[in-house]
Write a protein that holds these residues in place. Structure first.
Motif, mmCIF file in Angstrom:
data_model
loop_
_atom_site.group_PDB
_atom_site.id
_atom_site.type_symbol
_atom_site.label_atom_id
_atom_site.label_comp_id
_atom_site.label_asym_id
_atom_site.label_seq_id
_atom_site.Cartn_x
_atom_site.Cartn_y
_atom_site.Cartn_z
ATOM 1 N N PRO A 2 0.829 -1.214 0.000
ATOM 2 C CA PRO A 2 0.000 0.000 0.000
ATOM 3 C C PRO A 2 0.862 1.262 0.000
ATOM 4 O O PRO A 2 1.962 1.278 0.547
ATOM 5 N N ASN A 3 0.360 2.291 -0.626
ATOM 6 C CA ASN A 3 0.937 3.638 -0.660
ATOM 7 C C ASN A 3 2.084 3.833 -1.649
ATOM 8 O O ASN A 3 2.434 4.952 -1.982
ATOM 9 N N LEU A 4 2.698 2.755 -2.112
ATOM 10 C CA LEU A 4 3.899 2.885 -2.946
ATOM 11 C C LEU A 4 3.565 3.115 -4.421
ATOM 12 O O LEU A 4 2.721 2.428 -4.989
ATOM 13 N N VAL A 5 4.263 4.057 -5.037
ATOM 14 C CA VAL A 5 4.226 4.276 -6.485
ATOM 15 C C VAL A 5 5.482 3.636 -7.075
ATOM 16 O O VAL A 5 6.588 3.832 -6.560
ATOM 17 N N LEU A 6 5.307 2.890 -8.176
ATOM 18 C CA LEU A 6 6.435 2.203 -8.804
ATOM 19 C C LEU A 6 6.426 2.483 -10.298
ATOM 20 O O LEU A 6 5.409 2.272 -10.975
ATOM 21 N N MET A 7 7.558 2.960 -10.830
ATOM 22 C CA MET A 7 7.602 3.356 -12.239
ATOM 23 C C MET A 7 8.941 2.984 -12.866
ATOM 24 O O MET A 7 9.928 2.740 -12.175
ATOM 25 N N MET A 8 8.954 2.943 -14.209
ATOM 26 C CA MET A 8 10.176 2.669 -14.960
ATOM 27 C C MET A 8 10.109 3.393 -16.296
ATOM 28 O O MET A 8 9.111 3.300 -17.004
ATOM 29 N N PRO A 9 11.177 4.109 -16.680
ATOM 30 C CA PRO A 9 11.142 4.914 -17.910
ATOM 31 C C PRO A 9 11.501 4.116 -19.151
ATOM 32 O O PRO A 9 12.182 3.094 -19.091
ATOM 33 N N LYS A 10 11.072 4.621 -20.311
ATOM 34 C CA LYS A 10 11.383 3.973 -21.595
ATOM 35 C C LYS A 10 12.763 4.381 -22.097
ATOM 36 O O LYS A 10 13.397 3.671 -22.874
ATOM 37 N N ASP A 11 13.241 5.565 -21.679
ATOM 38 C CA ASP A 11 14.561 6.042 -22.090
ATOM 39 C C ASP A 11 15.044 7.066 -21.072
ATOM 40 O O ASP A 11 14.330 7.389 -20.103
ATOM 41 N N GLU A 12 16.249 7.587 -21.278
ATOM 42 C CA GLU A 12 16.833 8.477 -20.278
ATOM 43 C C GLU A 12 16.143 9.840 -20.210
ATOM 44 O O GLU A 12 16.161 10.485 -19.147
ATOM 45 N N ASN A 13 15.535 10.289 -21.303
ATOM 46 C CA ASN A 13 14.797 11.550 -21.232
ATOM 47 C C ASN A 13 13.582 11.408 -20.317
ATOM 48 O O ASN A 13 13.339 12.257 -19.446
ATOM 49 N N ASP A 18 -5.466 -4.611 -33.750
ATOM 50 C CA ASP A 18 -5.689 -6.057 -33.643
ATOM 51 C C ASP A 18 -5.279 -6.639 -32.296
ATOM 52 O O ASP A 18 -5.820 -7.669 -31.874
ATOM 53 N N ALA A 19 -4.308 -6.053 -31.649
ATOM 54 C CA ALA A 19 -3.810 -6.564 -30.364
ATOM 55 C C ALA A 19 -3.063 -5.442 -29.660
ATOM 56 O O ALA A 19 -2.717 -4.415 -30.275
ATOM 57 N N VAL A 20 -2.837 -5.637 -28.356
ATOM 58 C CA VAL A 20 -2.139 -4.628 -27.542
ATOM 59 C C VAL A 20 -1.003 -5.284 -26.765
ATOM 60 O O VAL A 20 -1.193 -6.339 -26.144
ATOM 61 N N ILE A 21 0.160 -4.655 -26.821
ATOM 62 C CA ILE A 21 1.277 -5.062 -25.963
ATOM 63 C C ILE A 21 1.432 -4.011 -24.878
ATOM 64 O O ILE A 21 1.590 -2.815 -25.167
ATOM 65 N N LEU A 22 1.383 -4.460 -23.634
ATOM 66 C CA LEU A 22 1.633 -3.578 -22.491
ATOM 67 C C LEU A 22 3.035 -3.904 -21.966
ATOM 68 O O LEU A 22 3.311 -5.035 -21.559
ATOM 69 N N THR A 23 3.901 -2.915 -21.980
ATOM 70 C CA THR A 23 5.284 -3.169 -21.579
ATOM 71 C C THR A 23 5.895 -1.880 -21.043
ATOM 72 O O THR A 23 5.248 -0.826 -21.028
ATOM 73 N N PHE A 24 7.148 -1.950 -20.624
ATOM 74 C CA PHE A 24 7.807 -0.777 -20.036
ATOM 75 C C PHE A 24 9.314 -1.014 -19.999
ATOM 76 O O PHE A 24 9.795 -2.152 -20.069
ATOM 77 N N GLY A 25 10.076 0.063 -19.870
ATOM 78 C CA GLY A 25 11.514 -0.043 -19.659
ATOM 79 C C GLY A 25 12.258 -0.751 -20.772
ATOM 80 O O GLY A 25 12.051 -0.493 -21.966
ATOM 81 N N THR A 26 13.119 -1.695 -20.388
ATOM 82 C CA THR A 26 14.061 -2.324 -21.315
ATOM 83 C C THR A 26 13.395 -3.197 -22.368
ATOM 84 O O THR A 26 14.019 -3.516 -23.381
ATOM 85 N N THR A 27 12.157 -3.610 -22.154
ATOM 86 C CA THR A 27 11.500 -4.488 -23.131
ATOM 87 C C THR A 27 10.747 -3.714 -24.213
ATOM 88 O O THR A 27 10.212 -4.314 -25.139
ATOM 89 N N ILE A 28 10.700 -2.397 -24.110
ATOM 90 C CA ILE A 28 10.005 -1.609 -25.130
ATOM 91 C C ILE A 28 10.643 -1.782 -26.512
ATOM 92 O O ILE A 28 9.921 -2.015 -27.494
ATOM 93 N N PRO A 29 11.972 -1.695 -26.657
ATOM 94 C CA PRO A 29 12.546 -1.846 -28.002
ATOM 95 C C PRO A 29 12.197 -3.175 -28.666
ATOM 96 O O PRO A 29 11.867 -3.200 -29.859
ATOM 97 N N MET A 30 12.242 -4.277 -27.921
ATOM 98 C CA MET A 30 11.926 -5.569 -28.536
ATOM 99 C C MET A 30 10.442 -5.664 -28.899
ATOM 100 O O MET A 30 10.067 -6.297 -29.891
#
Length: 631
Positions: free
Chosen positions: A441-452, A503-515
């Motif tokens: 509870p209470n925690l926010v957790l995030m990960m960026p797609k790139d350094e910007n 047709d479909a959706v990929i939900l992803t974040f961080g290091t797996t975005i490029p692939m």
């Protein structure tokens, strides 16, 4: 001597000191040459060459249990136990592990990668030995940095109380990964300068025995003199007060001193602590003269110059991007304080420490303490930045739960090395943090797609005042994207669509975005339109976007470089259940339910079938055939 021909350490029994010294030179040269190609923990291993050889000469492994704390200094041990021929594969995929590995050799009696575990493990082995009426020596080898860990101090307390036979080797090189800090470090400094305490004590005991027994008064006075000698010669005999017989300090590069004291320790009943002074990086000037921890563990290097072999003009490291953004914000916000558990170099906090020395705290190898210190700072309307590796945050789980999240304190946790880290292997892969943090509870957790986006997330975290917030970021360097000059705040719990699709959706974040983007392009050529979503907030999720996707009825694939059990994909499934969405095609891809060994990250991803090709095949199987036939 041909190191490649060594099968086990028994050959050491018949070697004299001159032969041992020659062997030490050969081992050092071997390590310098091999590690210049593979990289690895060169500093710690060059520092324990004589100590390791002496241990294997005096004791008999594996009957006698040599337990390496942390384990990054076990290369010499591996050479002496028949693994020199495998050093070309050190820390490489399917090759020799950089840490002790029980399935590699019977001489590796304990696996480790995190510090401060050896004493507790040794106590467990000593208890088992005595219950089984076996005869063997138990020898944990622990560094002065690891000794500051709370678990090590708990073990010292228990060992001293139980009085079990054990020989603790304190490998004191005045550094762990970075220069050590703390009061215990200062105690060891006093011991280093105190001289050979036990020789003087023994001499006094000999003289006391020659004093004629003239009544109890003289005898009791003599005993008091003997007992107080430790305070005369050594200020603050910490270990003796804990119940250990203290031996040392001993020159860890002098075989006569080492062998004499190891034999003395063998004859001493109860717990013994042998204090050995070593030089980290000994025998290779660049490593020996290192004062910052740069040569603790390295990639490949040029032997002649000590220059590291690195790609030219690489983008900034993620650790640097995050810490330097925090530093930039700290110039305008004096609430910001940085905390690290002995990783100022790895977390790239040297610049922050230089500019804000009063607002930077290295607490030593003490992750639990670091986490609760951050919580305490946050109670006073300050903004603590806790820089910690994902694998080390595991050690502070209770403190995150009990002291930070439960009190809803404004702590910013920078989770470095999130995801697969490669060569350090199982103990260091940062793949569990989502699963053990997402449900809090209470925690926010995030990960960026790139350094910007990463710099904007740092700004978001620093300006977030509604509780704890954590930013995951990977090992290595960024992509070299263009950086915005002005920092913005990203609305909490919002995702963004990187590529539209129907047709479909990929939900992803961080290091797996490029692939995932690559997989989407492959599918586009096959007539399958795939939407790719940057699900940058792992918690809270973008509920409105999820509702919209569920309403469209599109197949969903979640992709994460983290463990599947309890991970991001599990969260999507939970939301589907909570929204009453049943029968919706949702599939997950990520780290399977096993520990991932060492190797190049791309090789590891291939092994676990987490690639753009595997993603495209998964989507193809999920999309109705009629959709694919439109092309």
């Amino acid at each position: 001597m041909d190191l490649l021909s060594i099968k086990d350490p028994r050959f050491l029994k018949d070697m004299n000191i001159e032969q041992l010294e020659k062997l030490s030179e050969e081992v050092r040269q071997f390590l310098i040459e091999k590690l210049s190609v593979t990289g690895g923990h060169i500093g710690p291993n060059l520092g324990v060459v004589e100590l390791t050889i002496a241990l294997h000469k005096v004791f008999t492994s594996p009957r006698d249990k040599i337990i390496w704390d942390v384990g990054h200094q076990s290369y010499v041990h591996k050479i002496l136990t028949g693994r020199a021929c495998e050093f070309d594969t050190l820390r490489q995929y399917k090759g020799l592990c950089g840490f002790p590995k029980r399935n590699e050799s019977e001489h590796d009696v304990w696996e480790t990668g995190h510090s401060s575990t050896s004493l507790s493990a040794a106590m467990g082995m000593a208890i088992s030995r005595d219950l089984k009426n076996e005869k063997s020596y138990v020898l944990p080898v622990i560094g002065d940095g690891a000794l500051t860990g709370g678990m090590a101090l708990e073990a010292l307390n228990h060992i001293g109380h139980e009085k079990k036979d054990m020989i603790v080797i304190l490998n004191d090189n005045e550094m762990s990964i970075a220069p050590n800090v703390g009061a215990l470090h200062n105690v060891l400094g006093q011991l280093r300068t105190a001289g050979k305490y036990n020789w003087v004590k023994d001499e006094l005991e000999y003289l006391l025995k020659k004093i004629p027994a003239v009544g109890g008064k003289l005898a009791s006075t003599a005993e008091r003199v003997k007992d107080s000698l430790k305070y005369l010669f050594v200020s603050g005999m910490f270990f003796e007060e804990l119940g250990f017989t203290y031996l040392g300090p001993v020159d860890g590069h002098n075989y006569e001193d080492l062998l004499e004291n190891l034999h003395y320790a063998k004859k001493t009943s109860g717990p013994v602590l042998l204090h050995v002074i070593t030089k980290k990086g000994k025998g290779y000037h660049p490593a020996e003269s290192d004062k910052t921890g740069t040569w603790h563990g390295t990639g490949p290097y040029k032997i002649e110059t000590g220059d590291f072999v690195k790609p030219k003009q690489a983008p900034p490291a993620w650790s640097s991007l995050v810490s330097e953004t925090v530093r930039k914000l700290a110039r305008e916000d004096d609430r910001i304080v940085a905390i690290t558990p002995a990783m100022p170099v790895g977390s790239k906090l040297e610049g922050f420490a230089s500019e804000f020395p009063d607002r930077m705290f290295d607490v030593g190898i003490a992750e639990q303490h670091a986490t609760t210190v951050a919580a305490g700072i946050a109670t006073q309307n300050m903004k603590p930045f806790l820089a910690i590796y994902s694998t080390f945050l595991q050690r502070a789980y209770d403190q995150v739960v009990h002291d930070i999240c439960r009190q809803n304190l404004n702590v910013f946790i920078g989770i470095d090395r999130a995801g697969l880290v490669g060569a350090d292997g199982e103990t260091h892969q940062g793949v569990f943090d989502i699963a053990f943090l997402r449900h809090l509870p209470n925690l926010v957790l995030m990960m960026p797609k790139d350094e910007n986006e990463g710099q904007h997330m740092v700004n978001t975290a620093v300006n977030y005042d509604d509780g704890p917030i954590a930013l995951r970021f990977p090992r290595g360097n960024g992509y070299g994207v263009k950086m915005d000059e002005k920092l913005i705040q990203i609305p909490i719990g919002t995702w963004e669509v990187l590529k539209e699709g129907t047709d479909a959706v990929i939900l992803t974040f961080g290091t797996t975005i490029p692939m995932c983007m690559e997989a989407a392009e492959l599918l586009e050529k096959q007539g399958v339109s795939v939407r790719v979503v940057n699900a940058r907030f792992i918690k809270p999720m973008d509920v409105e976007m999820l509702k919209s996707i569920f309403a469209e009825g599109l197949p969903i694939l979640t992709v994460e470089e983290a463990c599947l059990q309890g991970g991001f994909g599990s969260g999507v499934l939970e939301h589907a259940e909570e929204m009453g969405v049943y029968g919706h095609p949702i599939r997950r891809m990520g780290i399977p339910d096993r520990f991932i060994e060492h190797g190049n990250v791309d090789q590891l991803l291939e092994e676990i079938d987490l690639t753009s090709k595997a993603i495209s095949e998964k989507i193809t199987a999920m999309v109705p055939k009629k959709k694919q036939q439109r092309a």
